[in-house]
Design a protein around this motif. Structure first.
Motif: not given
Ligand SMILES: Cc1cc2nc3c(=O)[nH]c(=O)nc-3n(C[C@H](O)[C@H](O)[C@H](O)COP(=O)(O)OP(=O)(O)OC[C@H]3O[C@@H](n4cnc5c(N)ncnc54)[C@H](O)[C@@H]3O)c2cc1C
Length: 384
Positions: A133, A238, A241, A245, A320, A324, A366-368, A371-372, A375
């Protein structure tokens, strides 16, 4: 199948800009067997790559199909409904292409984008054993060789690298020299010092292959480092990802469409208690929830693709949001579909069984989910 309730992929291009029937014919009934074997035939991947399917946004001047983000999204959903492992390979090839487009010089864009749209395959190495992460913890180094040759030396270890068992190239993201900046290097997977070890028995996306890659002082020419390196690490993350995403989010739309189609089909035909199970209100609720999830995920992805195509200032955070929303709905939707099909969907390889296992990965990559959420919370706190 993949059009689900929306009909987006029923015939023709379905908004993808590709002949989806040709893709369906190539994929055929392979996904269940690929899942069991943990492998997709590499010739098929090369063929889809040469058709431009694996990185459809590469412009025509570099040999790509030049599709919009919206078209590529619908294409990704179409492929995602057929096979999340194949879609995963598509995602990493697309990330590599996006990073080359953004950071490569003219010659590198010509060289690598030409390769990525003519059948060569790439994977992308961000994650490391100590940097998941929090990618700022990465220790892989890309540094000038000390012999004055102008070459660079890549050393480090990457983990869970999707598609590495098929790849000709690994895009290694690491630190440049001894400073804080980063670099992305295009490293041939057969270069001396590269060792690739598949992760045994992953829970989902089994045929994508996920590998540990050890880079033991791998020597590469200077022109294999995109734009000469020294870019901010956070910018490299960025760019890569954000594409990832968008791609994963649309892949989740595909999962939901496949699950909805399977659940509706079963609810119409399976009879229990004197009629089709879809007539029972509690099963009907499952169908309603799945339909709602597919519609929500589709709309959030279409919105994100619109922002993406306009290169809107909020495009990165909207990606994101799409990932998500789509990933959480896909996880829940796949479980719902298994519930509706019950024993009929409870065998390895069945479309809803694969979806159930594959969808969980979408909440990690791609960001758990956590983490999403961080953000999105930061965005709301700063901007609203
Ligand atoms: C199927 C699959 C495919 C993958 N493909 C690739 C690939 O192609 N290339 C690549 O580079 N990597 C790839 N990865 C790695 C993936 O990006 C990482 O697994 C992911 O970033 C999470 O890192 P981690 O597994 O080390 O979990 P950790 O970072 O250790 O996180 C563990 C848990 O803690 C939570 N957490 C961590 N930090 C925070 C925080 N600050 N606040 C709140 N919660 C937190 C996480 O959300 C998670 O729930 C893949 C992984 C999987 C499972």
């Amino acid at each position: 199948m993949s059009g689900g309730a929306t009909g987006t992929a029923a015939t023709g291009t379905g908004g993808t800009g590709f002949d989806t029937a040709a893709i369906d014919a190539l994929v055929g009934d392979g996904p269940a067997a690929w899942d069991a074997a943990g492998r997709i035939p590499v010739e098929l991947l090369r063929e889809l790559g040469a058709m431009g399917v694996l990185c459809a946004e590469v412009p025509a001047r570099f040999g790509g199909p030049g599709r919009t983000g919206q078209e590529n999204g619908e294409l990704t959903a179409h492929v995602g409904a057929l096979c999340s492992s194949l879609r995963s390979v598509m995602t990493v090839q697309g990330i590599a292409a996006a990073v080359v487009r953004r950071f490569g010089d003219r010659e590198q864009r010509r060289r690598y984008l030409g390769q990525l749209t003519s059948g060569r395959l790439a994977c992308v190495g961000f994650s490391e054993p100590g940097a998941g992460s929090d990618l700022s913890g990465m220790t892989t180094r890309i540094r000038p060789a000390e012999d004055g040759s102008g070459d660079l030396i890549v050393s480090g270890e990457k983990m869970w690298i999707t598609g590495a068992a098929y790849a000709d190239l690994v895009m290694v993201v690491g630190r440049y020299g001894d400073g804080p900046d980063g670099a992305a290097a295009m490293v041939p997977t057969d270069a001396p010092g590269v060792r690739i070890e598949p992760v045994a028995a992953p829970l989902g996306c089994r045929a994508a292959t996920h590998c540990r890659i050890v880079l033991d002082d791998v020597r590469i020419p200077a022109d294999a480092v995109l734009g000469g390196g020294r870019q901010p690490l956070a910018l490299l993350f960025t760019v890569g990802l954000s594409y990832g995403r968008m791609s994963v989010a649309w892949g989740c739309v595909g999962i939901l469409r496949a699950c909805l189609t399977a659940a509706v089909g079963d609810a119409r035909t399976r009879e229990q208690g004197g009629g089709p199970i879809g007539e029972h209100q509690l099963v009907a609720r499952h169908i309603a929830e799945l339909y709602t999830s597919e519609r929500i995920a589709t709309q959030v992805c279409r919105h994100a693709a619109e922002q993406w195509d306009r290169t809107a200032p909020d495009a990165a955070v909207t990606a994101v949001l799409a990932k998500q929303v789509a990933a959480t709905h896909a996880t829940r939707g796949a479980a719902t579909a298994v519930q509706v099909l019950a024993s009929r969907g409870f065998t390895d390889g069945h479309v809803v069984a694969r979806a159930y296992r594959d969808a969980k990965a979408m909440e990690l990559i791609e960001g758990s989910t956590e983490i999403s959420q961080l953000i999105l919370a930061r965005h709301a706190l700063d901007r609203l």
